[in-house]
Scaffold this active site. Sequence first.
Site, short mmCIF file in Angstrom:
data_model
loop_
_atom_site.label_atom_id
_atom_site.label_comp_id
_atom_site.label_asym_id
_atom_site.label_seq_id
_atom_site.Cartn_x
_atom_site.Cartn_y
_atom_site.Cartn_z
N ASN A 9 -49.08 11.28 -29.76
CA ASN A 9 -48.64 9.93 -30.12
C ASN A 9 -48.62 9.68 -31.62
O ASN A 9 -48.36 8.57 -32.07
CB ASN A 9 -49.49 8.88 -29.40
CG ASN A 9 -50.94 8.93 -29.79
OD1 ASN A 9 -51.41 9.91 -30.38
ND2 ASN A 9 -51.67 7.88 -29.46
N CYS A 10 -48.86 10.71 -32.42
CA CYS A 10 -48.85 10.60 -33.89
C CYS A 10 -47.41 10.53 -34.39
O CYS A 10 -46.56 11.34 -34.01
CB CYS A 10 -49.57 11.83 -34.47
SG CYS A 10 -49.40 12.01 -36.25
#
Length: 108
Positions: A9-10
Site C-alpha cells: 500500500n506504499c
Amino acid sequence: MIKMYGIKNCDTIKKAKKFFINHQVDFEFIDFRDNPIDKTKLQTFVDKVTWENLINKRSTTYRNLNDEEKGNITLDLVLKNPTLIKRPILIIGDDIMVGFSEKNYLKL
C-alpha cells in the site's frame, strides 16, 4: 529478474511497480508484511547500502522512535518495524538499489 521489497500500500511502491510494468520489466514483488525478511537478508541490505541509506527517516514509525532507538538502529528493531525501511528495495543480481528514482530506473 529484479526483486522488489516493500509494502503493497506504499505510494512509492505503486510508482515503482507502475514504472516497471510500463517499461515491460519483469520483477517479483515481496511484501515485508506478508513475507517478513529475515535477519540475514536485512544484514545483507545493511552491508551493501548502510543504515543511513536504508532507514526512512521521514516515516511515522521512525518519528515515533525514542532518541535512544534513533541513535542505535539495530537489526531486531528494524525486523520488528519493517516500515522503517526505505522503499522500494530492489535486488538486481548482487546489487541493491534503495528508493524510487525514475532516472536511476531508466539506467536498469
